[in-house]
Design an enzyme around this catalytic site. Sequence first.
Site, short mmCIF file in Angstrom:
data_model
loop_
_atom_site.label_atom_id
_atom_site.label_comp_id
_atom_site.label_asym_id
_atom_site.label_seq_id
_atom_site.Cartn_x
_atom_site.Cartn_y
_atom_site.Cartn_z
N THR A 70 0.82 -1.21 0.00
CA THR A 70 0.00 0.00 0.00
C THR A 70 0.86 1.27 0.00
O THR A 70 0.62 2.20 -0.78
CB THR A 70 -0.88 0.03 1.27
OG1 THR A 70 -1.35 -1.29 1.53
CG2 THR A 70 -2.03 1.00 1.12
N THR A 71 1.86 1.29 0.88
CA THR A 71 2.70 2.48 1.02
C THR A 71 3.44 2.77 -0.28
O THR A 71 3.52 3.91 -0.74
CB THR A 71 3.74 2.24 2.15
OG1 THR A 71 3.05 1.72 3.28
CG2 THR A 71 4.45 3.52 2.53
N HIS A 133 -8.50 -0.32 2.41
CA HIS A 133 -8.35 -1.77 2.60
C HIS A 133 -9.72 -2.43 2.54
O HIS A 133 -9.83 -3.63 2.77
CB HIS A 133 -7.70 -2.06 3.95
CG HIS A 133 -6.25 -1.69 4.06
ND1 HIS A 133 -5.34 -1.94 3.06
CD2 HIS A 133 -5.55 -1.11 5.06
CE1 HIS A 133 -4.14 -1.52 3.46
NE2 HIS A 133 -4.25 -1.00 4.66
N SER A 161 4.85 -10.08 6.99
CA SER A 161 4.87 -8.62 7.09
C SER A 161 3.82 -8.15 8.11
O SER A 161 4.09 -7.30 8.96
CB SER A 161 4.59 -8.00 5.71
OG SER A 161 4.71 -6.61 5.76
P1 A3P Z 1 7.87 -6.15 4.53
O1 A3P Z 1 7.29 -6.17 5.90
O2 A3P Z 1 7.87 -7.50 3.90
O3 A3P Z 1 9.19 -5.50 4.45
P2 A3P Z 1 1.85 -1.85 3.33
O4 A3P Z 1 2.43 -0.62 2.75
O5 A3P Z 1 0.71 -2.40 2.56
O6 A3P Z 1 1.61 -1.71 4.77
O7 A3P Z 1 2.97 -2.97 3.13
C1 A3P Z 1 4.17 -2.90 3.83
C2 A3P Z 1 5.20 -3.78 3.13
O8 A3P Z 1 5.67 -3.11 1.96
C3 A3P Z 1 6.40 -4.00 4.01
O9 A3P Z 1 6.91 -5.27 3.61
C4 A3P Z 1 7.30 -2.86 3.57
O10 A3P Z 1 8.65 -3.03 3.90
C5 A3P Z 1 7.08 -2.88 2.08
N1 A3P Z 1 7.39 -1.60 1.44
C6 A3P Z 1 7.23 -0.36 1.93
N2 A3P Z 1 7.64 0.57 1.06
C7 A3P Z 1 8.11 -0.10 -0.02
C8 A3P Z 1 8.70 0.31 -1.25
N3 A3P Z 1 8.89 1.58 -1.53
N4 A3P Z 1 9.05 -0.65 -2.13
C9 A3P Z 1 8.86 -1.95 -1.85
N5 A3P Z 1 8.32 -2.41 -0.69
C10 A3P Z 1 7.94 -1.50 0.21
#
Ligand code: A3P
Length: 322
Positions: A70-71, A133, A161
Site C-alpha cells: 500500500t505504502t 483496505h 509482514s
Molecule cells: P515487509 O514487511 O515484507 O518489508 P503496506 O504498505 O501495505 O503496509 O505494506 C508494507 C510492506 O511493503 C512491508 O513489507 C514494507 O517493507 C514494504 N514496502 C514499503 N515501502 C516499499 C517500497 N517503496 N518498495 C517496496 N516495498 C515497500
Amino acid sequence: ISSESQQDIDNVAALVSKLPTRHGWLLQSFVLYKNYWITPLILQSIMRIQTSFKPRHDDIILASNPKCGTTWMKALAFTITNRSRYELGTSNHPLLSRHPQELIPFVEVRHDTNGDLINYLDTLPSPRLLATHMPLSMFPESISGSRIVYVCREPKDAFVSLWNFANKTTGKEHNIDLESGLDMFIQGFSPYGPFWEHCLEYWRQSISSPDRILFLKYEDMMSEPVKHVIMLAMFLGVPFSAKEEEDGVPEDVVRLCSFEKLSNLHANQSGEAFRTHNMGFDKSAFFRKGVVGDWVNHMSEEMGRKIDCIMEEKLRGSGLVL
Ligand code: A3P
C-alpha cells in the site's frame, strides 16, 4: 449536517453486538461483518461512507490487503499523477518530506486529527487519490464508477509482514507468537481478512472490468518496476510522453519511490504516520525489508505449506495464482 449522529453510532453498536467477535491482532476486537473481519470503528466508518460519501468522477482508489504494498503504491501513484506539479528531482518534492501514508488518506480510516471523516474527504482537491483496505463488496454503490488499482502480494510474505507490523505496533508485552498468528491467518482471521476473499473479489472484477480495475502483484512490480510504472501511468490517465520515456522519467519515479530511497529519508524514520482511535502507527513500521521471499527467514517449510494449501484450495479455478 453530514457529521455522524448519535443515532448512527447507536445503530452500529447494536449491529456489532450481534456479530461474531474475535481478538488477537493489534489489541483490537474484530467483528465478522459480511464475511470480513474488521474493527467496529472501521465498520462505523464504512456505514457512514455507504450513506454520505460523495464520489467524484475522477477519484482514483488504491486498494489492497494490509501489508501488500500500500505504502509503495501510494508513493508511486502520488508521484506519477503529480509529476507536472512536482517535478522529479526537485528538492521540494513532497515525498522527500512527507510519509506516503500522509499524502494519500484511507477512505475508511478516521484519523484522530482530521475531525469528521466525510467532511475531511470533501475538503480534498480533485482529482482525489484515496486508499482503502475495504473489500470490494463493501464499497458504496456510489464508488462503483471510480478507477481502482489493486495490489496484492504473495500470502506468506504478506503474513510475515503483517505479523511483524502488528507486533511492532503493539509493543513487546503484547507480542503474538508466529504460530498463533499463522493459525488466525489461515482461519481467515486477519485485519480485513480472509486474505484470499479480499484478493478474489478484486481479481474477478478486474477480469470483467479491466478498464476499471488494474490488478497488480507486488512481486511483478518488484521484478519489473519501470514496466509497471508505465502501465500505472497509462491506467491513471496520465501516460508518459515519448519525450518523458526518452528522458528516463519512469526510471526516476521508480528510484524516488524505491524502498531504499524512502526508508532512508529522515521524514520516514520517526514519529507517527497517523493515529486512529488512539492507536499510533509509526512511520518506520511501514518500511521493514521490502523484499520478495522473506517468509523463509521466519517460517518453517511446514508452516509455509499451511498457507500454500489454504490458498490453493480457496483460489482453485479462479485463474488467480499468488
Ligand atoms: P515487509 O514487511 O515484507 O518489508 P503496506 O504498505 O501495505 O503496509 O505494506 C508494507 C510492506 O511493503 C512491508 O513489507 C514494507 O517493507 C514494504 N514496502 C514499503 N515501502 C516499499 C517500497 N517503496 N518498495 C517496496 N516495498 C515497500
